[in-house]
Scaffold this motif. Structure first.
Motif, PDB file in Angstrom:
ATOM      1  N   GLU A  20       4.429 -50.043  -4.935  1.00 63.18           N
ATOM      2  CA  GLU A  20       4.692 -49.152  -3.805  1.00 63.18           C
ATOM      3  C   GLU A  20       5.078 -47.805  -4.375  1.00 63.18           C
ATOM      4  O   GLU A  20       6.266 -47.535  -4.624  1.00 63.18           O
ATOM      5  CB  GLU A  20       5.796 -49.738  -2.920  1.00 63.18           C
ATOM      6  CG  GLU A  20       5.403 -51.075  -2.302  1.00 63.18           C
ATOM      7  CD  GLU A  20       6.500 -51.681  -1.462  1.00 63.18           C
ATOM      8  OE1 GLU A  20       7.597 -51.075  -1.397  1.00 63.18           O
ATOM      9  OE2 GLU A  20       6.283 -52.743  -0.872  1.00 63.18           O
ATOM     10  N   TRP A  22       5.139 -44.560  -3.336  1.00 63.70           N
ATOM     11  CA  TRP A  22       5.847 -43.489  -2.636  1.00 63.70           C
ATOM     12  C   TRP A  22       7.320 -43.820  -2.457  1.00 63.70           C
ATOM     13  O   TRP A  22       7.689 -44.951  -2.150  1.00 63.70           O
ATOM     14  CB  TRP A  22       5.213 -43.243  -1.267  1.00 63.70           C
ATOM     15  CG  TRP A  22       3.869 -42.602  -1.335  1.00 63.70           C
ATOM     16  CD1 TRP A  22       2.659 -43.213  -1.207  1.00 63.70           C
ATOM     17  CD2 TRP A  22       3.597 -41.217  -1.572  1.00 63.70           C
ATOM     18  NE1 TRP A  22       1.649 -42.301  -1.343  1.00 63.70           N
ATOM     19  CE2 TRP A  22       2.195 -41.071  -1.569  1.00 63.70           C
ATOM     20  CE3 TRP A  22       4.395 -40.104  -1.787  1.00 63.70           C
ATOM     21  CZ2 TRP A  22       1.576 -39.842  -1.770  1.00 63.70           C
ATOM     22  CZ3 TRP A  22       3.783 -38.873  -1.985  1.00 63.70           C
ATOM     23  CH2 TRP A  22       2.386 -38.756  -1.968  1.00 63.70           C
ATOM     24  N   SER A  23       8.161 -42.805  -2.623  1.00 64.14           N
ATOM     25  CA  SER A  23       9.580 -42.951  -2.314  1.00 64.14           C
ATOM     26  C   SER A  23       9.735 -43.137  -0.803  1.00 64.14           C
ATOM     27  O   SER A  23       8.837 -42.769  -0.030  1.00 64.14           O
ATOM     28  CB  SER A  23      10.358 -41.715  -2.769  1.00 64.14           C
ATOM     29  OG  SER A  23       9.951 -40.572  -2.030  1.00 64.14           O
ATOM     30  N   SER A  25      11.295 -41.528   1.402  1.00 63.90           N
ATOM     31  CA  SER A  25      11.187 -40.268   2.143  1.00 63.90           C
ATOM     32  C   SER A  25       9.804 -39.646   2.029  1.00 63.90           C
ATOM     33  O   SER A  25       9.479 -38.709   2.766  1.00 63.90           O
ATOM     34  CB  SER A  25      12.237 -39.277   1.638  1.00 63.90           C
ATOM     35  OG  SER A  25      12.031 -39.003   0.257  1.00 63.90           O
ATOM     36  N   GLY A  26       8.999 -40.124   1.095  1.00 66.56           N
ATOM     37  CA  GLY A  26       7.640 -39.609   0.927  1.00 66.56           C
ATOM     38  C   GLY A  26       7.541 -38.317   0.155  1.00 66.56           C
ATOM     39  O   GLY A  26       6.446 -37.748   0.053  1.00 66.56           O
ATOM     40  N   ASP A  27       8.637 -37.844  -0.421  1.00 64.71           N
ATOM     41  CA  ASP A  27       8.592 -36.569  -1.137  1.00 64.71           C
ATOM     42  C   ASP A  27       8.280 -36.736  -2.622  1.00 64.71           C
ATOM     43  O   ASP A  27       8.020 -35.764  -3.321  1.00 64.71           O
ATOM     44  CB  ASP A  27       9.905 -35.810  -0.970  1.00 64.71           C
ATOM     45  CG  ASP A  27      11.093 -36.579  -1.537  1.00 64.71           C
ATOM     46  OD1 ASP A  27      10.984 -37.812  -1.720  1.00 64.71           O
ATOM     47  OD2 ASP A  27      12.137 -35.940  -1.780  1.00 64.71           O
ATOM     48  N   PHE A  29       6.517 -39.670  -5.748  1.00 64.97           N
ATOM     49  CA  PHE A  29       5.815 -40.919  -6.019  1.00 64.97           C
ATOM     50  C   PHE A  29       5.930 -41.219  -7.501  1.00 64.97           C
ATOM     51  O   PHE A  29       6.225 -40.344  -8.315  1.00 64.97           O
ATOM     52  CB  PHE A  29       4.339 -40.853  -5.588  1.00 64.97           C
ATOM     53  CG  PHE A  29       3.498 -39.866  -6.346  1.00 64.97           C
ATOM     54  CD1 PHE A  29       2.777 -40.259  -7.481  1.00 64.97           C
ATOM     55  CD2 PHE A  29       3.401 -38.547  -5.924  1.00 64.97           C
ATOM     56  CE1 PHE A  29       2.001 -39.349  -8.178  1.00 64.97           C
ATOM     57  CE2 PHE A  29       2.613 -37.627  -6.616  1.00 64.97           C
ATOM     58  CZ  PHE A  29       1.910 -38.029  -7.745  1.00 64.97           C
ATOM     59  N   GLY A  43       5.767 -35.075  -4.694  1.00 64.89           N
ATOM     60  CA  GLY A  43       4.655 -35.460  -3.834  1.00 64.89           C
ATOM     61  C   GLY A  43       3.851 -34.304  -3.295  1.00 64.89           C
ATOM     62  O   GLY A  43       2.718 -34.481  -2.854  1.00 64.89           O
TER      63      GLY A  43
END
Length: 247
Positions: A20, A22-23, A25-27, A29, A43
């Motif tokens: 997985e 992505w972190s 928060s999506g900011d 990877f 990101g």
């Protein structure tokens, strides 16, 4: 942007399990390579933020973000050890010894990120995430621990042992609550998003159980021979099962 081999730092490790990147928060990877590098990237820009070191090269089995995105757990294949890093600084917080009779050890964060469970041959172990202190040893006979899944609220853990049985554990006490062992050829399990049901795939059927009683509430037939992937939809209204006969 595109990251080439030089930016990545080596060849991508494509033999990953439960990857997985992505972190939460999506900011950011993360990527790990065949030569043992674990790198965290921005990101939006692809800029390298951290390179995690301290684990053994060529031995990475799994890398996982904590739910809060502040920690990263790296499990080493041969050393049977999980190292927890601070994602922002790359510093080692602590090391969690596996203590299993196998080199195939995997882990999962609790939903709130305060605990970590590892699984391997002989059961599973629960640790305090902040200190690495072992809380409970969920010990079973020497069967391969194929799954260890937290319930959505973090109060229970669902474990699958070989093809033999499934256990529901109380994550607060480490006590066994229910054991499912009368189904043929168990292959995988999953929780519903609400935690009110869990799935067990066995033979050519998918079974639904009530975790409070341990009783089966439904049996779903399919044309697949075995199913090693079964998942609930995010709203809990549907189930997808992928069979070995390509259905």
């Amino acid at each position: 942007f595109t990251l080439d081999r030089q930016a990545i730092g080596g060849d991508l490790n494509t033999w990953t399990t439960d990857w997985e990147p992505w972190s939460p928060s999506g900011d950011r990877f993360l990527i790990y390579t065949t030569n043992g590098l674990v790198k965290i990237f921005d990101g939006s820009t692809g800029e390298t933020l951290q390179t995690l070191s301290g684990h053994d090269p060529y031995e990475i089995n799994q890398v996982a973000w904590s739910p809060g995105g502040d920690l990263v757990a790296v499990t080493s294949r041969w050393k049977d050890t999980t190292i927890v890093y601070q994602a922002d600084t790359g510093q080692i917080l602590h090391k969690i010894p596996g203590g299993f009779e196998t080199d195939l050890v995997f882990g999962r964060w609790s939903p709130d990120g305060d605990r970590f469970v590892t699984r391997g041959v002989g059961g599973a172990k629960i640790y305090q995430a902040a200190t690495g202190r072992q809380l409970f040893d969920l010990e079973v006979p020497p069967l391969n621990g194929w799954r260890a899944l937290w319930s959505p609220d973090g109060s229970s853990i669902l474990t699958l042992h070989g093809h033999e049985f499934v256990i529901i554990w109380d994550a607060e006490t480490g006590q066994e609550i229910h054991r499912i062992e009368d189904l043929p050829w168990l292959t995988t399990v999953d929780w519903s998003p609400s935690g009110e049901l869990f799935l067990v795939s066995a033979g050519s059927f998918v079974y639904l159980f009530d975790p409070l009683t341990g009783l089966m509430v439904d049996k779903l037939s399919g044309t697949f021979s075995w199913s090693f992937t079964i998942v609930f939809s995010q709203d809990g209204e549907h189930i997808a099962a992928v069979g070995q006969d390509n259905t």
